[in-house]
Design a protein around this motif. Structure first.
Motif: not given
Length: 127
Positions: A1-5, A31-41, A107-112
């Motif tokens: 998984m890319l997020l793991g890398r 990392l927190a914002l990427l986690d939020a993106c992954a959760r929403e996806v 929202r997460a992407l805009a914050e990222l």
């Protein structure tokens, strides 16, 4: 998984003994914002099978905004500065779970965009 890398790559920066507090804070924020993106996806994928959702014009518009946000985040630095990655606030309450997940992703992407497009040594706001 890319997020793991990504997590593995950022591990030295988020370690408590990392000497650079600013970089550690930026890495944790990313990392927190990427986690939020992954959760929403993941949530969006769970409700994507709904045949009614695919006919909603608001859903199509939100998908286009998410696509534009991702393109702006992945554009070369020169183009990314010109790209406008603004948080597109929903005009009305999101009636369905798919729209709610898409708006959360927006929202997460805009914050990222802030930590990814600022100079590496720039201080984070609120850090």
């Amino acid at each position: 998984m890319l997020l793991g890398r990504v997590r593995l790559s950022l591990a030295p920066l988020v370690h408590p003994l990392s000497p650079s507090r600013a970089r550690r804070a930026r890495a944790r924020q990313v990392l927190a914002l990427l986690d939020a993106c992954a959760r929403e996806v993941r949530g969006l994928a769970a409700v994507a099978a709904d045949p009614q959702a695919s006919h909603d014009d608001r859903l199509a518009a939100a998908c286009r905004r998410v696509e534009a946000s991702v393109e702006a985040l992945t554009a070369p630095r020169r183009e990314a500065r010109r790209a406008d990655v603004a948080a597109a606030a929903p005009t009305a309450d999101a009636p369905g779970p798919a729209l709610a997940h898409l708006h959360g992703l927006e929202r997460a992407l805009a914050e990222l965009a802030a930590p990814l497009h600022s100079p590496p040594r720039a201080p984070l706001i609120g850090a």
